[in-house]
Design an enzyme around this catalytic site. Structure first.
Site, mmCIF file in Angstrom:
data_model
loop_
_atom_site.group_PDB
_atom_site.id
_atom_site.type_symbol
_atom_site.label_atom_id
_atom_site.label_comp_id
_atom_site.label_asym_id
_atom_site.label_seq_id
_atom_site.Cartn_x
_atom_site.Cartn_y
_atom_site.Cartn_z
ATOM 1 N N ARG A 70 0.741 -1.113 0.026
ATOM 2 C CA ARG A 70 -0.114 0.158 0.041
ATOM 3 C C ARG A 70 0.918 1.214 0.044
ATOM 4 O O ARG A 70 0.554 2.416 -0.691
ATOM 5 C CB ARG A 70 -0.993 -0.151 1.255
ATOM 6 C CG ARG A 70 -2.121 1.193 1.240
ATOM 7 C CD ARG A 70 -2.891 0.939 2.240
ATOM 8 N NE ARG A 70 -2.766 1.040 3.605
ATOM 9 C CZ ARG A 70 -3.315 0.880 4.636
ATOM 10 N NH1 ARG A 70 -4.489 0.523 4.540
ATOM 11 N NH2 ARG A 70 -2.586 1.045 5.645
ATOM 12 N N LYS A 172 -2.852 6.614 1.411
ATOM 13 C CA LYS A 172 -2.497 6.978 2.965
ATOM 14 C C LYS A 172 -1.403 8.043 2.870
ATOM 15 O O LYS A 172 -0.407 7.879 3.278
ATOM 16 C CB LYS A 172 -1.989 5.706 3.844
ATOM 17 C CG LYS A 172 -2.403 5.975 5.284
ATOM 18 C CD LYS A 172 -2.180 4.721 6.010
ATOM 19 C CE LYS A 172 -2.594 4.823 7.451
ATOM 20 N NZ LYS A 172 -3.976 5.194 7.784
ATOM 21 N N GLU A 208 -16.305 6.856 4.298
ATOM 22 C CA GLU A 208 -15.548 6.190 5.536
ATOM 23 C C GLU A 208 -15.592 7.117 6.667
ATOM 24 O O GLU A 208 -15.885 8.319 6.714
ATOM 25 C CB GLU A 208 -14.340 5.591 5.122
ATOM 26 C CG GLU A 208 -13.421 6.702 4.756
ATOM 27 C CD GLU A 208 -11.966 6.270 4.462
ATOM 28 O OE1 GLU A 208 -11.178 5.682 5.261
ATOM 29 O OE2 GLU A 208 -11.512 6.468 3.349
#
Length: 324
Positions: A70, A172, A208
């Site tokens: 990720r 992220k 989210e």
């Protein structure tokens, strides 16, 4: 007296002239230039993972290879080079090993590990930094929310959005988190645990929570918003989906209208920090809706299995854990 943590970090430097990472272990003593890429352009991505102590004293990591993958995806989006999966996992192992005495006993917490990749070379204009620093640090932690294991009370935000199509909401990136603080602080001042965001286009679909993914339960169907570029693909999210399917639940990744959320039987959140947390209520347009929680809830079944694997209580047949 506050605990004195071992100030060991693992750091990798990437230089464009040699096109290679070199791994160094240093005591924390870092001074960044005011013209670093991270300071001016916020060119940075980070990860979050944990080290768990088992009943027999072993230290386990949970799927660190997915964190590494990720980070590579996030680094590419932010025009940054990144360490290889092996370099990333090795750095996390070294941090856990160097700070193993700070890994709490079973049931008392975990050692949270924060790998960080930033543009550290000097650059004054808008552009990628000429040099990058990869580092990791750790701290023992307990429950993420002050409520502990009590059900969360979420507030649906209608003024602010977390991410927009074409942006960086699906990675992220460090720059994704400061913008949510205003809505989060406002919600907490009103007594809520966290904020649930809607899509930026129609303001009708669930996306989210500030720091975690959300799941909706209706009968035997568990639904969660699809990761379409505005939602972070959580590693806990991915693991919970697989566990739920193992138990025979029908799991759907799709668009979830807020009206459907309001009519759910149960709701829960997932994330590295929050693990699997039940949602007791959601407030939307000044109306509070409560959901089923308790020992027989779906979240409890999923939580027990996930944590059991992470802590070595349940045999890891999936190859998810890595012993340090």
């Amino acid at each position: 007296m506050p605990p004195q943590f071992d100030p060991l970090i693992s750091t990798c430097f990437f230089f464009f002239d040699v096109q290679a990472w070199s791994l160094l272990f240093l005591y924390i003593s870092c001074c960044l230039s005011a013209t670093t890429g991270q300071t001016l352009c916020f060119q940075g991505v980070y990860e979050g993972t944990k080290a768990y102590r088992t009943e027999d004293g072993r230290i386990l990591l949970f799927r660190p290879d997915l964190n590494a993958s990720r980070m590579k995806i996030g680094a590419e989006r932010m025009c940054m080079p990144s360490p290889s999966v092996d370099q990333f996992v090795d750095a996390v192992k070294q941090i856990a090993l160097a700070n193993k005495r700070w890994v709490p006993p079973p049931g008392k917490g975990t050692l949270y590990i924060r790998p960080l990749l930033i543009g550290s070379g000097p650059v004054l204009g808008l552009g990628p930094a000429p040099e990058y620093t990869f580092l990791a640090y750790a701290s023992p932690v307990g429950n993420y929310f002050k409520e502990g294991s009590a059900p969360l009370n979420l507030y649906i935000e209608e003024e602010f959005v977390r991410a927009a199509p074409g942006g960086a909401g699906g990675v992220k990136a460090m720059s994704n988190y400061a913008p949510v603080l205003k809505a989060l602080i406002r919600a907490k001042s009103r007594g809520f645990s966290d904020v649930l965001y809607l899509d930026s286009v129609n303001r009708k679909n669930v996306e989210e929570v500030s720091s975690c993914n959300i799941f909706v339960v209706k009968g035997n169907v568990i639904s969660t918003p699809a990761t379409n570029g505005t939602i972070l693909e959580g590693i806990t999210r991915r693991s919970v989906i697989e566990i739920a399917r193992d138990y025979g639940y029908q799991v759907e990744e799709r668009v979830i209208p807020v009206d459907e959320l309001i009519n759910a039987d149960q709701v829960f959140c997932t994330g590295t920090a929050v693990v699997v947390a039940p949602v007791g209520s959601i407030t939307y347009q000044n109306k509070r809706v409560e959901f089923k929680t308790g020992s027989r809830s779906v979240y409890q079944e999923l939580y027990s299995t996930l944590v059991g694997i992470q802590t070595g209580v349940i045999e890891d047949k999936k190859g998810w854990t890595v012993e340090v």
